[in-house]
Design a protein around this motif. Structure first.
Motif, PDB file in Angstrom:
ATOM      1  N   GLN A 691       9.331  -7.004   5.446  1.00  0.00           N
ATOM      2  CA  GLN A 691       8.833  -7.233   4.104  1.00  0.00           C
ATOM      3  C   GLN A 691       9.500  -6.292   3.108  1.00  0.00           C
ATOM      4  OE1 GLN A 691       4.735  -6.363   5.461  1.00  0.00           O
ATOM      5  NE2 GLN A 691       4.149  -8.235   4.376  1.00  0.00           N
ATOM      6  N   ARG A 695       5.578  -5.760  -1.219  1.00  0.00           N
ATOM      7  CA  ARG A 695       4.705  -6.658  -0.463  1.00  0.00           C
ATOM      8  C   ARG A 695       3.986  -5.898   0.652  1.00  0.00           C
ATOM      9  NH1 ARG A 695       1.509  -9.873  -1.497  1.00  0.00           N
ATOM     10  NH2 ARG A 695       3.029 -10.538  -3.049  1.00  0.00           N
ATOM     11  N   PHE A 696       4.683  -4.950   1.295  1.00  0.00           N
ATOM     12  CA  PHE A 696       4.067  -4.139   2.350  1.00  0.00           C
ATOM     13  C   PHE A 696       2.898  -3.332   1.787  1.00  0.00           C
ATOM     14  CE2 PHE A 696       3.742  -0.120   4.654  1.00  0.00           C
ATOM     15  CZ  PHE A 696       3.623  -0.550   5.969  1.00  0.00           C
ATOM     16  N   ASP A 699      -0.044  -5.786   1.116  1.00  0.00           N
ATOM     17  CA  ASP A 699      -0.636  -6.339   2.338  1.00  0.00           C
ATOM     18  C   ASP A 699      -1.441  -5.301   3.108  1.00  0.00           C
ATOM     19  OD1 ASP A 699       0.481  -8.720   1.698  1.00  0.00           O
ATOM     20  OD2 ASP A 699       2.073  -8.658   3.216  1.00  0.00           O
ATOM     21  N   ASN A 700      -1.062  -4.040   2.966  1.00  0.00           N
ATOM     22  CA  ASN A 700      -1.781  -2.972   3.670  1.00  0.00           C
ATOM     23  C   ASN A 700      -2.854  -2.308   2.802  1.00  0.00           C
ATOM     24  OD1 ASN A 700      -0.407  -2.219   6.516  1.00  0.00           O
ATOM     25  ND2 ASN A 700       1.149  -3.014   5.114  1.00  0.00           N
TER      26      ASN A 700
END
Length: 738
Positions: A691, A695-696, A699-700
């Motif tokens: 990613q 985005r990482f 998403d986390n």
């Protein structure tokens, strides 16, 4: 005739001494047989494993420790009056630990400003070191300090968006083995308490006080604890070199109503081993040898290379009699007296046997010392009767009792075995000389243990309850690691000292920084400071050279020497090779942990220098990023070729463009959404992902989509577009005279 009454008195004394000796001999027989049992189990087990298991299976090679990804690990360090120690520990850990994804949390006290100041300086140089200030003034117990540290760790997890897998106990004076964290990382998913051996550092051979610890730990962690783990499945933590799983820490917190460590216990480490065992958790004592081809273990006569290569903790122990007695009395109160009150006899007979071994020290320390005194008296009497002319001769106190002589003979054999075992295990790690010196040190150790036992009893009697005895700190020494623990000076003061900006400029920058720009970037973006001057100041702050790099002139052969993942993770470019060292270009300080990790990952020595702002950012986008945007240099060169700009004007325009390029993470940090420590952990987790970083983060759950969009928008606003710059330059100078 005047001597006769004294002879009668002395004869009566020798007669009474016989019964004292008989009582001592019986107890020593029981204790000696107890120790012999452990010896037999150890050697039988060792021989059996050698002829069965290790003939069918190879020992685990240390390269296997590199297979699991680096999980976040947290090291807890209590620090009361530890000025000048924690900096050396962090420096040595950064240089030697073969691991990167770790954080050190140092527990300090509000009434210990010297230690706080020392830790602040360390935190400024090492983003992975964090200061914790305990709620209560010190000194409290070590357990209370650790509870405060643990609370700070969970708060850091929330801020940084990470979850620690392992929680490691260490003291400020510990020399941590380079592979320790990799070993913990390898085992932490399967074990809840992991303990590695402790091997005290050597002092001058005449310092029996400090070196008697060497003898005791060599045998304890070489033989006794491995047998304990094999038979009972229970491991007493040594207080250092212990790693707890997250599951274990959460269980301790639940059991202790929010407090993992018992604040009234003087040996909270010993206590936890039993608490986890009672909950059915898995404990392991690991003697793992790292057998490198370079022979890292120093060659010493009588030393066993495998034993000497074991992953362990090393530290100096007290070198004065008073300090040793204080430390050991604390251990005795905690293990023997508090332990007896807290941990009752269990339903497990094997575990009860080891509880007995822990607690017999309350008696054996006295017995061993008294036996040494009796032996000394009898040797002095023998010397007197042998050497002194006309000396009186007394019947042996053991005369006529064959069973007593047999008992003494058995005890002598058991004592000889004790000395042999001590020599074997000390020699295996330290060499034969230290092994042989363990024999005379045995008697000095008996004296220290005897005095420590007296002190422990006196403290308990004075307080009326062993749990009321106060925690007694031991002073610490740290070995010389070379170099200087240099404090990191603020960038603003360096800029003023170098006369690169004025007070008014600095005040304005400090008032307005944060909206996507940090201090140096704000000064450059607002034309208060040249990018070259900022590089000089940052180089002065970091203690490294400054240089310049043209990303468009880097040879492809040099670019390929630095993998894209590493270049992007650490925001560096390869600049050149100097005497086998790869010199890296960076726009900011590289902390020692990251620099050491880079050297390990590249398998070669590296160094770095500071280059003007934007030069590395431009280079990363040109050589290493996946998304290829329109090349700004090509657009500028095309404008020159089309006659829209002169070469001097184009060079000036490029410097302006380049110095205002920003990495996305720099904008996030300036906006206050990340700090350096959190960013480092995030990049380590992201390095193997597919990613994008943005985005990482979303998403986390580290940033919200709104925050991500805000940061990206601010980055676009702060970075000039080359096409717009060319157009503006043409409007300002349509004749393009240069």
């Amino acid at each position: 005739m005047s001597d006769i009454p004294w002879l009668d008195v002395f004869s009566s004394y020798l007669f009474a001494l016989k019964f004292i000796a008989i009582a001592l001999a019986i107890f020593m027989l029981l204790s000696g047989l107890d120790d012999l049992t452990i010896d037999l189990v150890y050697w039988i087990r060792r021989v059996w494993r050698a002829v069965t298991i290790y003939r069918r299976h190879d020992r685990l090679d240390y390269h296997a420790l590199y297979q699991p990804a680096e999980k976040p690990l947290a090291i807890m360090v209590p620090a009361w009056h530890e000025t000048g120690v924690i900096g050396h520990m962090a420096e040595l850990a950064a240089r030697t630990l073969d691991y990167e994804n770790y954080h050190i949390f140092v527990g300090t006290y509000p009434n210990d400003p010297d230690t706080q100041r020392d830790v602040d300086e360390v935190c400024a140089r090492f983003p992975n070191v964090h200061k914790v200030v305990c709620a209560r003034p010190g000194p409290t117990s070590k357990a209370d300090c650790l509870n405060n540290v643990l609370d700070a760790m969970f708060q850091f997890e929330q801020r940084a968006g990470i979850v620690f897998s392992g929680f490691i106990l260490h003291d400020a004076e510990d020399v941590v083995g380079d592979m320790e964290l990799r070993l913990f990382n390898y085992l932490i998913d399967r074990k809840d308490l992991i303990q590695v051996p402790v091997y005290p550092l050597e002092r001058h051979w005449t310092n029996f006080t400090s070196l008697h610890y060497l003898d005791e730990f060599a045998e304890l962690h070489g033989k006794d604890v491995p047998v304990r783990e094999a038979l009972a499945g229970q491991v007493p933590s040594a207080g250092v070199g212990t790693c707890f799983s997250r599951r274990a820490i959460l269980a301790l917190l639940q059991e202790g109503d929010g407090r993992a460590f018992d604040i009234q216990s003087l040996t909270e480490d010993y206590d936890i081993g039993f608490r986890l065992k009672a909950r059915g958790m898995s404990e392991v004592f690991v003697r793992f040898s790292v057998m490198r081809e370079d022979g890292a273990a120093r060659a010493t006569f009588g030393r066993n290379r495998r034993s000497a290569s074991v992953v362990c903790v090393r530290e100096y122990f007290p070198d004065t009699l008073q300090a040793a007695i204080r430390q050991k009395s604390r251990w005795i109160v905690g293990i023997v007296y508090q332990g007896t009150k807290t941990h009752r006899w269990s339903a497990n007979p094997v575990l009860n046997y080891f509880l007995w071994r822990d607690r017999k020290g309350a008696i054996s320390n006295f017995i061993s010392f008294l036996a040494s005194l009796i032996l000394l008296q009898l040797l002095m009497l023998l010397a007197y009767q042998t050497v002194w002319p006309g000396a009186y001769h007394f019947l042996s106190i053991f005369e006529g009792d064959g069973w007593l002589r047999a008992l003494l003979l058995v005890n002598s054999g058991l004592m000889a075995n004790r000395m042999l075992q001590r020599v074997i295990f000390v020699s295996a790690y330290y060499g034969l000389w230290q092994g042989l010196m363990a024999i005379p040190r045995l008697f000095w150790g008996n004296f220290i243990n005897f005095m420590a036992n007296w002190r422990a009893l006196r403290q308990i009697i004075e307080q009326g309850d062993p749990r009321r005895v106060a925690w007694d700190k031991t002073s610490h020494d740290f070995p010389s690691v070379g170099g200087v623990n240099r404090a990191r000076r603020p960038l603003g003061s360096i800029l003023l000292e170098m006369k690169l900006i004025g007070e008014a400029d600095l005040d304005e920058a400090l008032r307005h920084q944060g909206n996507g720009l940090r201090l140096g970037s704000w000064l450059v973006h607002h034309n208060k400071l040249a990018a070259d001057d900022l590089a000089r100041a940052l180089a002065e702050q970091s203690g490294v050279p400054h240089d310049t790099v043209d990303a468009y002139r880097l040879p492809p052969s040099l670019v390929t020497q630095l993998p894209a993942a590493l270049a992007l993770q650490y925001a560096v470019l390869p600049l050149r090779e100097e005497n086998g060292v790869l010199l890296l270009a960076s726009e900011s300080d590289i902390d020692p942990v990251s620099l050491a990790a880079l050297a390990r990952k590249l398998k070669r020595p590296v160094a770095y220098c500071i280059v003007p702002k934007g030069q590395v950012t431009v280079g990363l986008r040109r050589h290493y990023t996946r998304a290829r945007e329109a090349d700004p240099r090509e657009r500028l060169d095309q404008a020159v070729a089309d006659g829209k700009l002169s070469q001097p004007r184009a060079r000036k325009l490029w410097r302006h463009y380049e110095s205002r390029q920003l990495l996305f993470v720099e904008v996030l940090m300036a906006l206050g959404h990340l700090d350096a420590a959190a960013l480092k952990s995030i990049l380590l987790r992201h390095q193997h992902g597919q990613q994008t970083l943005g985005r990482f983060l979303v998403d986390n759950g580290i940033v919200t989509p709104h925050t991500l969009e805000q940061a990206l928008r601010r980055q676009r606003e702060l970075q000039p577009d080359m096409g717009e710059l060319i157009a503006q330059a043409q409007q300002m100078n349509p004749m393009v005279a240069g």
